[in-house]
Design a protein around this motif. Structure first.
Motif, PDB file in Angstrom:
ATOM      1  N   CYS A  24       6.235  18.947 -21.583  1.00 57.26           N
ATOM      2  CA  CYS A  24       5.528  17.779 -21.058  1.00 57.26           C
ATOM      3  C   CYS A  24       4.525  17.275 -22.091  1.00 57.26           C
ATOM      4  O   CYS A  24       3.805  18.070 -22.708  1.00 57.26           O
ATOM      5  CB  CYS A  24       4.801  18.150 -19.760  1.00 57.26           C
ATOM      6  N   ASP A  25       4.479  15.960 -22.276  1.00 58.30           N
ATOM      7  CA  ASP A  25       3.535  15.331 -23.198  1.00 58.30           C
ATOM      8  C   ASP A  25       2.217  15.079 -22.455  1.00 58.30           C
ATOM      9  O   ASP A  25       2.149  14.251 -21.550  1.00 58.30           O
ATOM     10  CB  ASP A  25       4.124  14.014 -23.709  1.00 58.30           C
ATOM     11  N   ARG A  26       1.181  15.810 -22.835  1.00 57.51           N
ATOM     12  CA  ARG A  26      -0.141  15.651 -22.219  1.00 57.51           C
ATOM     13  C   ARG A  26      -1.138  15.029 -23.197  1.00 57.51           C
ATOM     14  O   ARG A  26      -2.351  15.256 -23.107  1.00 57.51           O
ATOM     15  CB  ARG A  26      -0.660  17.005 -21.736  1.00 57.51           C
ATOM     16  N   SER A  27      -0.622  14.195 -24.110  1.00 57.84           N
ATOM     17  CA  SER A  27      -1.488  13.622 -25.138  1.00 57.84           C
ATOM     18  C   SER A  27      -2.540  12.676 -24.579  1.00 57.84           C
ATOM     19  O   SER A  27      -3.546  12.387 -25.235  1.00 57.84           O
ATOM     20  CB  SER A  27      -0.643  12.895 -26.192  1.00 57.84           C
ATOM     21  N   ALA A 120      -2.551  15.363 -30.466  1.00 53.31           N
ATOM     22  CA  ALA A 120      -1.633  15.268 -29.329  1.00 53.31           C
ATOM     23  C   ALA A 120      -1.596  16.620 -28.638  1.00 53.31           C
ATOM     24  O   ALA A 120      -1.929  17.652 -29.238  1.00 53.31           O
ATOM     25  CB  ALA A 120      -0.237  14.867 -29.805  1.00 53.31           C
ATOM     26  N   LEU A 122       1.036  19.014 -26.170  1.00 51.16           N
ATOM     27  CA  LEU A 122       2.321  19.253 -25.518  1.00 51.16           C
ATOM     28  C   LEU A 122       2.229  20.567 -24.758  1.00 51.16           C
ATOM     29  O   LEU A 122       1.625  21.519 -25.239  1.00 51.16           O
ATOM     30  CB  LEU A 122       3.448  19.341 -26.552  1.00 51.16           C
ATOM     31  N   THR A 174      -1.409  13.928 -34.401  1.00 45.38           N
ATOM     32  CA  THR A 174      -0.553  12.870 -33.846  1.00 45.38           C
ATOM     33  C   THR A 174       0.632  12.576 -34.766  1.00 45.38           C
ATOM     34  O   THR A 174       1.738  12.295 -34.288  1.00 45.38           O
ATOM     35  CB  THR A 174      -1.378  11.586 -33.644  1.00 45.38           C
ATOM     36  N   LYS A 177       3.655  14.739 -33.961  1.00 49.49           N
ATOM     37  CA  LYS A 177       4.023  14.946 -32.551  1.00 49.49           C
ATOM     38  C   LYS A 177       5.504  14.680 -32.297  1.00 49.49           C
ATOM     39  O   LYS A 177       6.192  15.497 -31.676  1.00 49.49           O
ATOM     40  CB  LYS A 177       3.185  14.040 -31.635  1.00 49.49           C
ATOM     41  N   GLU A 178       6.008  13.565 -32.777  1.00 52.65           N
ATOM     42  CA  GLU A 178       7.391  13.193 -32.488  1.00 52.65           C
ATOM     43  C   GLU A 178       8.374  14.221 -33.043  1.00 52.65           C
ATOM     44  O   GLU A 178       9.325  14.619 -32.359  1.00 52.65           O
ATOM     45  CB  GLU A 178       7.710  11.800 -33.047  1.00 52.65           C
ATOM     46  N   TRP A 181       8.113  17.449 -30.960  1.00 52.87           N
ATOM     47  CA  TRP A 181       8.737  17.203 -29.650  1.00 52.87           C
ATOM     48  C   TRP A 181      10.265  17.283 -29.778  1.00 52.87           C
ATOM     49  O   TRP A 181      10.931  17.980 -29.001  1.00 52.87           O
ATOM     50  CB  TRP A 181       8.305  15.845 -29.127  1.00 52.87           C
TER      51      TRP A 181
END
Length: 327
Positions: A24-27, A120, A122, A174, A177-178, A181
């Motif tokens: 889950c992304d909690r950024s 970020a 995660l 940040t 992050k991608e 993920w």
């Protein structure tokens, strides 16, 4: 507001969090860095847990409360060599920055930095989270206590998913992050939406500001005993919390409620003709409707049949909180 019907993607993510692993992304949660020489003493004095006993690489959940011990936010603090990183609720970042700043006096060596935009967060959620962490190369964190954390390849990885489910929290720049993920998804984690997180939050009982955490409630009523040190001495709200514990004076508790239909948060909870509490959250899950609400201690607990407005409900246990006084 009760939210819309749960879809197949959310169902898959929730199932993964229960049986394998979800991400889950909690950024959008806030991240505040507390630095300089007095950082541990300062946080020790401003919140409910014992920061001064923590060493670098350790962490804890803590509650920021008012002078009368009313809840502001449930946060997680990670102690590093030269700073403490606080992970705070999305709608409390600016408030807490201003609130904490008010308590920094002239001689205090404390610096507050909002690092939310540069970082970020995660969360890995589920019993197979260890497998992902091992494949990422951070296997030494596996089996360590809640809140313990380490840094690998510029990523902070901490024990704890943010929910009652097993897992880990990653805080990272940040810029990467991608790619992180995508790598975690390739390793088998199922992407989880904010709505699926909200389903787990409500069914497990993690409280949030403006709903379960307000100036109407204190941390003992919420059931956040694990966030409170009763031995550490003075802090904001300490007198009230100590008195409630000593006198066993908690008059209401946060419970889960199985509901037969959606109900608006804020609705009164009754047993017969007697008002016994108030609903704070409600959502549709794969198993029907689920709510959170405060119920007067004397009314009862698990198994209690209630009415929430005109809707029938039954009180159920919440794994995230506890209603037992410490020994």
């Amino acid at each position: 507001m009760p939210t819309s019907v749960i879809d197949t993607q959310d169902t898959a993510a929730i199932q993964a969090a229960q049986t394998t692993v979800a991400i889950c992304d909690r950024s959008h949660w806030g991240r505040i860095k507390v630095s300089d020489d007095d950082r541990l003493r300062f946080l020790h004095n401003q919140s409910t847990n014992d920061f001064q006993k923590l060493q670098p690489g350790q962490g804890c959940d803590t509650v920021f409360v008012t002078s009368t011990a009313r809840t502001i936010d449930l946060a997680t603090g990670y102690v590093m060599e030269d700073a403490v990183m606080l992970l705070v609720s999305p709608n409390r970042r600016e408030y807490l920055l201003q609130w904490l700043d008010r308590y920094i006096f002239f001689a205090d060596k404390v610096q507050l930095t909002d690092i939310t935009d540069d970082t970020a967060t995660l969360s890995l959620i589920g019993p197979d989270s260890d497998t992902i962490v091992e494949k990422l190369g951070a296997g030494t964190i596996i089996g360590q206590p809640y809140g313990n954390h380490l840094v690998f390849d510029g990523i902070h990885i901490a024990v704890g998913s943010g929910l009652a489910s097993p897992g880990y929290t990653l805080i990272l720049p940040t810029a990467i992050k991608e790619s992180i993920w995508n790598k975690i998804v390739e390793l088998g984690a199922v992407p989880m939406s904010d709505r699926a997180w909200e389903v787990l939050r409500i069914t497990q009982g993690r409280p949030v500001p403006d709903q379960e955490l307000t100036e109407d409630y204190n941390p003992l009523e919420v059931g956040l005993w694990q966030t409170i040190s009763f031995n550490k001495g003075c802090y904001i709200g300490q007198e009230t919390i100590a008195r409630l514990n000593t006198c066993k004076g908690v008059k209401q508790h946060l419970w889960g409620i199985n509901l037969i239909a959606a109900v608006e948060p804020g609705t009164t909870i009754t047993v017969g003709d007697e008002k016994v509490g108030k609903l704070t959250s409600c959502i549709e899950t794969v198993d029907g409707y689920r709510g959170l609400g405060y119920i007067r201690t004397k009314a009862g607990g698990v198994g209690l049949q209630v009415k929430v407005g005109e809707v029938t409900g039954e009180i159920v246990e919440l794994p995230f909180v506890s209603h037992e006084y410490p020994e």
